[in-house]
Write an enzyme that holds these catalytic residues in place. Sequence first.
Site, PDB file in Angstrom:
ATOM      1  CG  HIS A  78     -15.037 -21.069 -33.214  1.00 60.88           C
ATOM      2  ND1 HIS A  78     -14.626 -22.109 -32.422  1.00 60.88           N
ATOM      3  CD2 HIS A  78     -15.800 -20.629 -33.646  1.00 60.88           C
ATOM      4  CE1 HIS A  78     -15.917 -22.631 -32.304  1.00 60.88           C
ATOM      5  NE2 HIS A  78     -16.978 -22.273 -32.423  1.00 60.88           N
ATOM      6  CG  HIS A  97     -20.030 -16.585 -29.539  1.00 54.94           C
ATOM      7  ND1 HIS A  97     -18.871 -16.603 -29.514  1.00 54.94           N
ATOM      8  CD2 HIS A  97     -21.036 -16.434 -28.615  1.00 54.94           C
ATOM      9  CE1 HIS A  97     -18.470 -17.051 -28.076  1.00 54.94           C
ATOM     10  NE2 HIS A  97     -19.496 -16.471 -27.395  1.00 54.94           N
ATOM     11  CD1 TRP A 107     -10.084 -17.371 -23.978  1.00 58.50           C
ATOM     12  CD2 TRP A 107     -10.635 -16.633 -26.198  1.00 58.50           C
ATOM     13  NE1 TRP A 107      -8.802 -17.530 -24.819  1.00 58.50           N
ATOM     14  CE2 TRP A 107      -8.772 -17.691 -26.489  1.00 58.50           C
ATOM     15  CE3 TRP A 107     -10.186 -16.269 -27.421  1.00 58.50           C
ATOM     16  CZ2 TRP A 107      -8.495 -17.178 -27.482  1.00 58.50           C
ATOM     17  CZ3 TRP A 107      -9.381 -16.116 -28.543  1.00 58.50           C
ATOM     18  CH2 TRP A 107      -8.207 -16.692 -28.785  1.00 58.50           C
TER      19      TRP A 107
HETATM   20  O1  0FX Z   1     -12.174 -22.046 -31.990  1.00 53.46           O
HETATM   21  P1  0FX Z   1     -12.310 -21.779 -30.780  1.00 53.46           P
HETATM   22  O2  0FX Z   1     -12.772 -22.927 -30.217  1.00 53.46           O
HETATM   23  O3  0FX Z   1     -13.162 -20.733 -30.223  1.00 53.46           O
HETATM   24  C1  0FX Z   1     -11.911 -19.332 -29.854  1.00 53.46           C
HETATM   25  C2  0FX Z   1     -12.565 -18.324 -29.056  1.00 53.46           C
HETATM   26  O4  0FX Z   1     -13.550 -19.952 -27.846  1.00 53.46           O
HETATM   27  C3  0FX Z   1     -14.310 -18.409 -29.464  1.00 53.46           C
HETATM   28  O5  0FX Z   1     -15.390 -17.261 -27.909  1.00 53.46           O
HETATM   29  C4  0FX Z   1     -13.392 -17.671 -30.074  1.00 53.46           C
HETATM   30  N1  0FX Z   1     -14.981 -16.381 -30.927  1.00 53.46           N
HETATM   31  C5  0FX Z   1     -13.233 -17.794 -31.879  1.00 53.46           C
HETATM   32  C6  0FX Z   1     -12.576 -16.816 -32.193  1.00 53.46           C
HETATM   33  O6  0FX Z   1     -11.750 -19.145 -30.540  1.00 53.46           O
HETATM   34  O7  0FX Z   1     -11.045 -22.145 -30.233  1.00 53.46           O
HETATM   35  P2  0FX Z   1      -9.859 -23.182 -29.772  1.00 53.46           P
HETATM   36  O8  0FX Z   1      -9.695 -24.538 -30.899  1.00 53.46           O
HETATM   37  O9  0FX Z   1      -8.409 -22.271 -29.437  1.00 53.46           O
HETATM   38  O10 0FX Z   1      -9.970 -24.672 -28.653  1.00 53.46           O
HETATM   39  C7  0FX Z   1     -11.164 -25.026 -28.507  1.00 53.46           C
HETATM   40  C8  0FX Z   1     -11.451 -25.042 -26.950  1.00 53.46           C
HETATM   41  O11 0FX Z   1     -10.003 -26.174 -26.500  1.00 53.46           O
HETATM   42  C9  0FX Z   1     -11.136 -23.904 -26.213  1.00 53.46           C
HETATM   43  O12 0FX Z   1     -12.506 -22.947 -25.446  1.00 53.46           O
HETATM   44  C10 0FX Z   1     -11.113 -24.391 -24.511  1.00 53.46           C
HETATM   45  C11 0FX Z   1      -9.848 -25.462 -24.999  1.00 53.46           C
HETATM   46  N2  0FX Z   1      -8.658 -24.766 -25.078  1.00 53.46           N
HETATM   47  C12 0FX Z   1      -7.946 -24.588 -25.731  1.00 53.46           C
HETATM   48  C13 0FX Z   1      -6.231 -24.057 -25.896  1.00 53.46           C
HETATM   49  C14 0FX Z   1      -5.337 -23.176 -27.209  1.00 53.46           C
HETATM   50  C15 0FX Z   1      -7.880 -24.890 -23.480  1.00 53.46           C
HETATM   51  O13 0FX Z   1      -8.234 -25.340 -22.811  1.00 53.46           O
HETATM   52  N3  0FX Z   1      -6.872 -24.596 -23.617  1.00 53.46           N
HETATM   53  C16 0FX Z   1      -6.149 -23.824 -24.084  1.00 53.46           C
HETATM   54  O14 0FX Z   1      -4.584 -23.283 -24.253  1.00 53.46           O
END
Ligand code: 0FX
Length: 248
Positions: A78, A97, A107
């Site tokens: 990630h 992924h 995303w």
């Molecule tokens: O680490 P990660 O789960 O993954 C993201 C992308 O989804 C993925 O396709 C990419 N390969 C990776 C590098 O980055 O992202 P996260 O920890 O920022 O967010 C986790 C989940 O939280 C996300 O799937 C949806 C949710 N989220 C996150 C944020 C920041 C929200 O719903 N709203 C937000 O503002």
Amino acid sequence: MFRNILVISDNAILCRKLEHILKENREKEQQITFSVSPFSEINDFKKFLVSEILVLDLKNENDVQFIINHYDLVLSVHCKQFFPEILVKNVRCINIHPGYNPVNRGWYPQVFSIYHNLPIGATIHEIDTELDHGPIIAREFVEKKSYDTSGTLYERILDKEIELFSKTAKVILQNTYTTFLPEDEGNIYLKKDFNDLCCIDLDEETTSGKLIDKLRSLTHKNFKNAYFIDAESGKKVFISLHIEPAEE
Ligand code: 0FX
């Protein structure tokens, strides 16, 4: 077998779980180094990881050259930085992924899986010059329920990523894994698509099912995602969904 392995990540919790699996599966002569993107909070990683942590900027040519000179495998866990062509052409790069390639490239895959009613899962694949695109090492679907939100589905996907990595870590580290190509170009959604989805148009005509799906797809723990604009104040009003199946 790979000797110098670099993990690059922006997700501390996932890294903690992978550190454990990597250490269980590595040989004595294999060195594993962890790194984060410059915009990640390194202290979050220090809390979780035993290993030393580097900060690497994939937009910085010196950092990219440093990786090319010192590592023979890069694992993207990630990592929110795009891997430049010079890196993927000179070092084996593998990505974990949170989506089923090629159906859920890009995303926040579970958001678009709920909204567009697409299957979902997790994939481990080699990185090429396109996003979530390269030869696949392992992939599996996860179950999606009619009452899942982005948050509940995401937890299942993380578990699947860990499961897939546990099954493949040995052959990945030994460089004895096999790959197959994705069937087609699939679907790709970007951060902008997520931002656009968050804005609810109060005049849009839709079905109850589609509206529930949209709100489910944008409900994730305490994140303020879906909103409409209050006509009087012009301010955003955030919406999320409480949804649960009846007990048996
Ligand atoms: O680490 P990660 O789960 O993954 C993201 C992308 O989804 C993925 O396709 C990419 N390969 C990776 C590098 O980055 O992202 P996260 O920890 O920022 O967010 C986790 C989940 O939280 C996300 O799937 C949806 C949710 N989220 C996150 C944020 C920041 C929200 O719903 N709203 C937000 O503002």
